[in-house]
Design a protein around this motif. Sequence first.
Motif, PDB file in Angstrom:
ATOM      1  N   GLN A 260      33.226  41.083  64.424  1.00 44.42           N
ATOM      2  CA  GLN A 260      33.231  42.342  65.164  1.00 44.42           C
ATOM      3  C   GLN A 260      34.011  42.238  66.467  1.00 44.42           C
ATOM      4  O   GLN A 260      34.695  43.180  66.864  1.00 44.42           O
ATOM      5  CB  GLN A 260      31.794  42.794  65.449  1.00 44.42           C
ATOM      6  N   GLU A 261      33.929  41.102  67.131  1.00 45.10           N
ATOM      7  CA  GLU A 261      34.600  40.939  68.416  1.00 45.10           C
ATOM      8  C   GLU A 261      36.117  40.776  68.267  1.00 45.10           C
ATOM      9  O   GLU A 261      36.873  41.210  69.141  1.00 45.10           O
ATOM     10  CB  GLU A 261      34.026  39.718  69.156  1.00 45.10           C
TER      11      GLU A 261
ATOM     12  N   TYR B 213      22.788  48.134  71.425  1.00 49.35           N
ATOM     13  CA  TYR B 213      23.273  47.725  72.738  1.00 49.35           C
ATOM     14  C   TYR B 213      23.363  48.854  73.770  1.00 49.35           C
ATOM     15  O   TYR B 213      22.908  48.675  74.905  1.00 49.35           O
ATOM     16  CB  TYR B 213      24.635  47.030  72.641  1.00 49.35           C
TER      17      TYR B 213
ATOM     18  N   TYR C   5      24.471  45.485  67.849  1.00 49.33           N
ATOM     19  CA  TYR C   5      25.556  46.354  68.314  1.00 49.33           C
ATOM     20  C   TYR C   5      25.093  47.810  68.374  1.00 49.33           C
ATOM     21  O   TYR C   5      25.436  48.535  69.303  1.00 49.33           O
ATOM     22  CB  TYR C   5      26.768  46.244  67.386  1.00 49.33           C
TER      23      TYR C   5
ATOM     24  N   ILE D 144      24.531  41.160  73.404  1.00 52.45           N
ATOM     25  CA  ILE D 144      24.546  41.443  71.972  1.00 52.45           C
ATOM     26  C   ILE D 144      24.121  40.211  71.178  1.00 52.45           C
ATOM     27  O   ILE D 144      23.316  40.301  70.244  1.00 52.45           O
ATOM     28  CB  ILE D 144      25.948  41.909  71.536  1.00 52.45           C
TER      29      ILE D 144
ATOM     30  N   GLN E  28      31.770  50.233  70.876  1.00 52.39           N
ATOM     31  CA  GLN E  28      30.599  49.727  70.189  1.00 52.39           C
ATOM     32  C   GLN E  28      30.540  50.269  68.770  1.00 52.39           C
ATOM     33  O   GLN E  28      31.113  51.310  68.455  1.00 52.39           O
ATOM     34  CB  GLN E  28      29.326  50.104  70.954  1.00 52.39           C
TER      35      GLN E  28
END
Length: 245
Positions: free
Chosen positions: A156-157, A209, A206, A107, A27
């Motif tokens: 980000q992923e 989370y 994020y 998220i 994360q």
Amino acid sequence: MFSSFVSLAQTIKTYSTDSLRIENNKQIQYNAKQLIIPGVLIGYGIIGIGSDQLEAFNFEIREEVKENIDRKFSIDDFSQYTPAAATYALQAFGIKGKNNIRDKTIILASSYLIMGLTVNSLKKITKVERPDGSGFNSFPSGHTATAFMGAELLYQEYKDTSIWYGISGYIVATGTGAFRMYNNRHWLTDVVAGAGIGILSTKAAYWLYPTINKLFASKENTNKKSTFIPYYDGKQLGFGFVSVF
């Protein structure tokens, strides 16, 4: 909306508990430097509301756009969702991102909630007239915020897989903002601020989370997790329930 969450819950049940863990705690950790870009974008938009110079620049761009408009295109109504949808499409094609479907969905829903509340609150507070005169809810651009929220999620992923996924998402998001101006629905300051809000909303999701996950995780059964997923559709605020076995 509820039925979609039920369907999601049924899908998630097919995964084992191990597959739902966050691998190596991947994360995003809070870093003040991450606030610079969205902060500058949001700041530009807010300053533009009371700046004669930036307001004049808004009108100059509007006039330039109007001179070259042959007809309007509604592609921005769909492209705003493309970056976020791409994160699920890539996973469906077997390209794994940073998080699994469950974590990614939490998220995304949290990002949308933060973004939606921020955008609609600012619209009601600022009451900026739209370029086409259709209303006093121009600032900031919700379409642009949604697009950049999804672009940041995509980045980000998949940034560790390929930086081009994120870049593609940001290109689509930028195009969405451009079409909002092309269609005479928003000023430049609306679009710039919307971009900043979208990016910051995803970053905040994020950061939050781990806390959200712990807050709603079931403590009664270590092999079962129950999660409330927040959602906001621009009019209604609510929560969906997902149970993982």
